[in-house]
Design an enzyme around this catalytic site. Sequence first.
Site, mmCIF file in Angstrom:
data_model
loop_
_atom_site.group_PDB
_atom_site.id
_atom_site.type_symbol
_atom_site.label_atom_id
_atom_site.label_comp_id
_atom_site.label_asym_id
_atom_site.label_seq_id
_atom_site.Cartn_x
_atom_site.Cartn_y
_atom_site.Cartn_z
ATOM 1 N N GLU A 170 -4.509 -84.876 -2.629
ATOM 2 C CA GLU A 170 -3.943 -86.082 -2.007
ATOM 3 C C GLU A 170 -4.909 -86.704 -1.009
ATOM 4 O OE1 GLU A 170 0.690 -85.212 -2.778
ATOM 5 O OE2 GLU A 170 0.134 -86.973 -1.636
HETATM 6 N N1 CAA Z 1 -1.663 -99.442 1.303
HETATM 7 C C1 CAA Z 1 -1.713 -100.627 0.655
HETATM 8 N N2 CAA Z 1 -2.889 -101.199 0.278
HETATM 9 C C2 CAA Z 1 -4.028 -100.534 0.554
HETATM 10 C C3 CAA Z 1 -4.036 -99.295 1.220
HETATM 11 C C4 CAA Z 1 -2.790 -98.756 1.615
HETATM 12 N N3 CAA Z 1 -2.711 -97.582 2.249
HETATM 13 N N4 CAA Z 1 -5.304 -98.880 1.343
HETATM 14 C C5 CAA Z 1 -6.089 -99.817 0.793
HETATM 15 N N5 CAA Z 1 -5.306 -100.819 0.309
HETATM 16 C C6 CAA Z 1 -5.740 -102.057 -0.328
HETATM 17 C C7 CAA Z 1 -6.730 -102.779 0.573
HETATM 18 O O1 CAA Z 1 -6.053 -103.604 1.498
HETATM 19 C C8 CAA Z 1 -7.546 -103.566 -0.421
HETATM 20 O O2 CAA Z 1 -6.843 -104.725 -0.794
HETATM 21 P P1 CAA Z 1 -7.614 -106.150 -0.927
HETATM 22 O O3 CAA Z 1 -8.733 -105.911 -1.897
HETATM 23 O O4 CAA Z 1 -6.557 -107.061 -1.445
HETATM 24 O O5 CAA Z 1 -8.124 -106.487 0.441
HETATM 25 C C9 CAA Z 1 -7.584 -102.657 -1.646
HETATM 26 O O6 CAA Z 1 -6.485 -101.741 -1.512
HETATM 27 C C10 CAA Z 1 -8.873 -101.871 -1.737
HETATM 28 O O7 CAA Z 1 -9.023 -101.209 -0.498
HETATM 29 P P2 CAA Z 1 -10.369 -100.447 -0.122
HETATM 30 O O8 CAA Z 1 -11.546 -101.362 -0.386
HETATM 31 O O9 CAA Z 1 -10.221 -99.880 1.227
HETATM 32 O O10 CAA Z 1 -10.391 -99.319 -1.230
HETATM 33 P P3 CAA Z 1 -11.518 -98.270 -1.588
HETATM 34 O O11 CAA Z 1 -11.876 -98.422 -3.009
HETATM 35 O O12 CAA Z 1 -12.607 -98.310 -0.570
HETATM 36 O O13 CAA Z 1 -10.730 -96.879 -1.459
HETATM 37 C C11 CAA Z 1 -9.839 -94.975 -0.312
HETATM 38 C C12 CAA Z 1 -10.117 -96.489 -0.300
HETATM 39 C C13 CAA Z 1 -9.007 -94.722 0.927
HETATM 40 C C14 CAA Z 1 -11.114 -94.164 -0.240
HETATM 41 C C15 CAA Z 1 -9.047 -94.617 -1.586
HETATM 42 O O14 CAA Z 1 -9.847 -94.708 -2.750
HETATM 43 C C16 CAA Z 1 -8.429 -93.245 -1.517
HETATM 44 O O15 CAA Z 1 -7.379 -93.046 -0.908
HETATM 45 N N6 CAA Z 1 -9.062 -92.247 -2.164
HETATM 46 C C17 CAA Z 1 -8.481 -90.920 -2.269
HETATM 47 C C18 CAA Z 1 -7.641 -90.819 -3.500
HETATM 48 C C19 CAA Z 1 -6.577 -89.783 -3.377
HETATM 49 O O16 CAA Z 1 -6.003 -89.542 -2.326
HETATM 50 N N7 CAA Z 1 -6.253 -89.148 -4.501
HETATM 51 C C20 CAA Z 1 -5.204 -88.199 -4.546
HETATM 52 C C21 CAA Z 1 -4.664 -88.072 -5.926
HETATM 53 S S1 CAA Z 1 -3.015 -87.510 -5.980
HETATM 54 C C22 CAA Z 1 -3.038 -85.875 -5.651
HETATM 55 O O17 CAA Z 1 -4.007 -85.299 -5.283
HETATM 56 C C23 CAA Z 1 -1.692 -85.248 -5.755
HETATM 57 C C24 CAA Z 1 -1.633 -83.790 -5.954
HETATM 58 O O18 CAA Z 1 -2.408 -83.185 -6.664
HETATM 59 C C25 CAA Z 1 -0.540 -83.091 -5.316
#
Ligand code: CAA
Length: 383
Positions: free
Chosen positions: A363
Amino acid sequence: MSFKTTEDHEALRAKVREFAESEVKPLAFLLDKENQFPEEIVKKLGQMGLMGIPYPKECGGAGLDMVSYAIAVEELARVDGGTGVILSAHTSLGSWPIFAYGTEEQKQKYLVPLAKGEKLGAFGLTEQNAGSDAGGTETTAVLDGDHYVLNGGKIFITNADKADTYVVFAITTPDIGTHGISAFIVEKGWEGFTFGDHYDKMGIRSSSTAELVFNDVKVPCGNLLGKEGDGFKIAMSTLDGGRIGIAAQALGIAQGAYESALEYSKERVQFGRPICQQQIIAFKLADMATKLRAARLLVYSAAELKENHEPYGMESAMAKQYASDVCLEIVNDALQIFGGNGYLKGMEVERAYRDAKICTIYEGTNEIQRVVIASHIIGRMPK
Ligand code: CAA
């Protein structure tokens, strides 16, 4: 800031603890050893109303709050980290996006049975080339009349083939980055939707984790969640809440390890007195208790913010990062207190040590949590 759980929260804790102690704990070693999913336990969690804790009764849920949900995950993880994540992935990742973004029809069809515990949910975001960089999704969904054709695959999916419905992310418009990603509700059993083998994991072995494979899977247009292009925001906002569940799981694993080390330290006599009365062990226990209290406050306060519809993305990332980081420290100290005995298979602390590590990875790795926290403080990082 002060945080206090209510009498209702503590009554729920007592109920889940009783269930965890009497029904989960006796099976936990076997589930871990055999890499076995606890089907019967999950069924009972549904019968107890624990599979849809934060959803309203009209959606099939228990109508309780997010703190109650965190407590339930914590209490299950206290005896078995794998069972904790089954509940967390189902509630936060498999059900929440449907609750938050689903149409009334989608809620009735999919959320109600999920929240009642009649069906199990999962979330398909991670891919071979899209882990931390979730926007790198390569799975595609191409519109063809009244359905989309889904092709690609997802890896490391919690609840994997044990689930019934999956919230899956795919590209509907290529070459426009995260704005081209859409979310879909996909059902098990649809033609072309298969699973890879279960991963042979280090810990949380009672949870089922496998690959999802999509080969020309026809997804009805009615199963698009939100609008085309909403997928990335749906995924990110889902993870904001999901991280509270993983934080609670880490808290529970750490609590279980702390309690068993404390008990052992009162019984184990060296140099003529129980080791808890040796300052070096007493100080270790003091540090563990302090870290647990700090983690618990972060977890419950993030849950409370979400419950109150206040911004909580930064706080849930802080809770997940801190609780899982200190969980590793606490299980390490707990095993150290047990000494050689803790290093043996069949010891709860040995299992907790293995279960704990994943909490800093999934996550969103704890490095990604820091990216999220920093972006709330100083704005988005340059790419
Ligand atoms: N809520 C709503 N919108 C969001 C947001 C949020 N929390 N975070 C970013 N956004 C939106 C931004 O506003 C942006 O929108 P616009 O283009 O319209 O301005 C868009 O999303 C892109 O944002 P970023 O440029 O910041 O995105 P990024 O590509 O740089 O990625 C990141 C950001 C935080 C690194 C993201 O890729 C991330 O969270 N990565 C980790 C993935 C993850 O957690 N995976 C887990 C998988 S599930 C799992 O693991 C479950 C399990 O096994 C139990």
